[in-house]
Design a protein around this motif. Sequence first.
Motif, PDB file in Angstrom:
ATOM      1  N   ASP A 271       0.836  -1.217   0.000  1.00 45.41           N
ATOM      2  CA  ASP A 271       0.000   0.000   0.000  1.00 45.41           C
ATOM      3  C   ASP A 271       0.864   1.257   0.000  1.00 45.41           C
ATOM      4  O   ASP A 271       0.539   2.235  -0.692  1.00 45.41           O
ATOM      5  CB  ASP A 271      -0.915  -0.003   1.224  1.00 45.41           C
ATOM      6  CG  ASP A 271      -1.952  -1.122   1.169  1.00 45.41           C
ATOM      7  OD1 ASP A 271      -2.246  -1.587   0.056  1.00 45.41           O
ATOM      8  OD2 ASP A 271      -2.437  -1.529   2.239  1.00 45.41           O
ATOM      9  N   ARG A 272       1.951   1.244   0.748  1.00 42.61           N
ATOM     10  CA  ARG A 272       2.835   2.411   0.783  1.00 42.61           C
ATOM     11  C   ARG A 272       3.450   2.654  -0.585  1.00 42.61           C
ATOM     12  O   ARG A 272       3.570   3.815  -1.030  1.00 42.61           O
ATOM     13  CB  ARG A 272       3.940   2.204   1.826  1.00 42.61           C
ATOM     14  CG  ARG A 272       3.463   2.212   3.283  1.00 42.61           C
ATOM     15  CD  ARG A 272       3.083   3.625   3.746  1.00 42.61           C
ATOM     16  NE  ARG A 272       4.165   4.565   3.619  1.00 42.61           N
ATOM     17  CZ  ARG A 272       5.122   4.756   4.527  1.00 42.61           C
ATOM     18  NH1 ARG A 272       5.101   4.045   5.650  1.00 42.61           N
ATOM     19  NH2 ARG A 272       6.060   5.651   4.340  1.00 42.61           N
ATOM     20  N   LEU A 273       3.866   1.611  -1.252  1.00 37.67           N
ATOM     21  CA  LEU A 273       4.461   1.741  -2.583  1.00 37.67           C
ATOM     22  C   LEU A 273       3.443   2.267  -3.588  1.00 37.67           C
ATOM     23  O   LEU A 273       3.745   3.176  -4.385  1.00 37.67           O
ATOM     24  CB  LEU A 273       5.012   0.392  -3.054  1.00 37.67           C
ATOM     25  CG  LEU A 273       6.274  -0.099  -2.355  1.00 37.67           C
ATOM     26  CD1 LEU A 273       6.530  -1.567  -2.680  1.00 37.67           C
ATOM     27  CD2 LEU A 273       7.480   0.735  -2.770  1.00 37.67           C
ATOM     28  N   VAL A 274       2.250   1.690  -3.575  1.00 41.71           N
ATOM     29  CA  VAL A 274       1.208   2.116  -4.516  1.00 41.71           C
ATOM     30  C   VAL A 274       0.888   3.593  -4.320  1.00 41.71           C
ATOM     31  O   VAL A 274       0.776   4.364  -5.295  1.00 41.71           O
ATOM     32  CB  VAL A 274      -0.052   1.245  -4.332  1.00 41.71           C
ATOM     33  CG1 VAL A 274      -1.231   1.837  -5.099  1.00 41.71           C
ATOM     34  CG2 VAL A 274       0.217  -0.183  -4.796  1.00 41.71           C
ATOM     35  N   ALA A 275       0.758   4.022  -3.078  1.00 44.66           N
ATOM     36  CA  ALA A 275       0.404   5.417  -2.798  1.00 44.66           C
ATOM     37  C   ALA A 275       1.545   6.370  -3.133  1.00 44.66           C
ATOM     38  O   ALA A 275       1.322   7.455  -3.702  1.00 44.66           O
ATOM     39  CB  ALA A 275       0.013   5.560  -1.322  1.00 44.66           C
ATOM     40  N   ALA A 276       2.779   5.989  -2.791  1.00 45.55           N
ATOM     41  CA  ALA A 276       3.909   6.907  -2.981  1.00 45.55           C
ATOM     42  C   ALA A 276       4.260   7.119  -4.448  1.00 45.55           C
ATOM     43  O   ALA A 276       4.678   8.211  -4.843  1.00 45.55           O
ATOM     44  CB  ALA A 276       5.126   6.378  -2.217  1.00 45.55           C
TER      45      ALA A 276
END
Length: 479
Positions: free
Chosen positions: A111-116
């Motif tokens: 989720d962090r990768l997708v958002a960033a």
Amino acid sequence: MIASPHWAQDWMIGAAETIALVVIVTGLLQVGFYVVQLGYAAFALSNRPPVPRGATLWRRYSGEAPPITVLAPAFNEELTVVESVRSLLALEYPDFEILLINDGSKDGTLDRLVAAFGLTRVERFVDDALSHARIRAFYANPAQPRLLVIDKDNGGKADALNAGINACRTSLFCAIDADSILEPDALLRVVRPFIDDPDLTIAAGGTIRIANGCTIDSGRVVDIRLPRNFLALVQIMEYLRAFLMARLALGKMQVLTVISGAFGLFNRQRVVEVGGYSHATVGEDMELVVKLHRHMRDQKKPYRIEFIAEPVCWTECPEDLAVLGRQRSRWQRGALECFAKHRAMCLNPRYGRIGMIGFGQILLVDVIGPLVEVLGYLLVPLLYGLGLLALPWLLAFLSVTVTFGIFVSVATLILEEIQLRRFPRAGAIPILAAIAVIENFGYRQLSNVWRIQGWWQFLRKQQGWGTMTRKGFATAPTG
């Protein structure tokens, strides 16, 4: 005829002297090999061409540097994964792609990768050359053409790397740890043997250095300092011996058996030929290099596996005894698993110098070494205290275990300061020199106890890595 009453005492003294002799000779063989390595390392560093600056490397290699795929397995790395990917995207290399392999993380890594990075699901062709756990999806963003995230079921680090190799589109791949930091010009430096000798070079490794105590800003080490934690300081000396002395020398001899899983560059075709990374071992990085040696020797094909001192990968080391002990026991278990699996190569002339020297070193240092050294710690002082050993035996044992150990460490430190000078503050050298002495009185003995634990785990066929907690890198202050 009545036996002499001194017969039993004479027999016990003879047995004690035999035990002491085995311990001392084994120690001398290890020290002798370390001294040879030190000589090779000094020769290799003193005769290397001048180390160019990053800008010079770019001008020299940008037109001929082959494309590289950076494989970064990640498991539960939500706290650091975004910064790690940003540092990888900032690498100074003309043509590279980053494959971040999310190995079934239970936290918010994906989720962090997708958002960033604004990632969305995409399609990607994947080769089926190597086996691995199911790939769930691929994520990418046209605005970040160098980044591809692979989301897969959990299978372990080796499994994740195999998935990355299958998705890799370049002839070279660089395997790293997602929580490590490559210096910006690391790829330009480690790729040199593939450019200079592309037909023979099949693998190359760089230096791993301890980042504890250093300041990190935007995924780069901006201020190199020594840590205040004693265990971290001792590990700096260990890493200097392992990389600046041992691996540099073994690479020069062409008997290198380990390229760190945190930073290694490989020919994809050769790795696929040997079946990729093995699943049933915790020493998958060592086992891959040994498989490459064995395959090329069996095929009677010329090859080279190199070590380059200048490219650096920074990593965080444990600062807790329990975590460090688990790490060292695991390393020992991995070395023993690899040795057992490929024991037919040991001292086998068919495998040339890798069988005679490379595996000879594994046998001496990793297999026999910890057993004999711990035996010496327990028995030699005890036998002297019981009056079964004369003082010269005790002094010889102490000389081998302490004096020569200090000499090798201090000589390695001097070599680092003369040739590389990676510590910008002069005060670091006397501190590390003191550590080179202090580590012989307690830490070295404890380290061998951990290795004995690794032996016990190997005999019990224990699997798993254990929990390896990290504190995270210190970041530069803002504002």
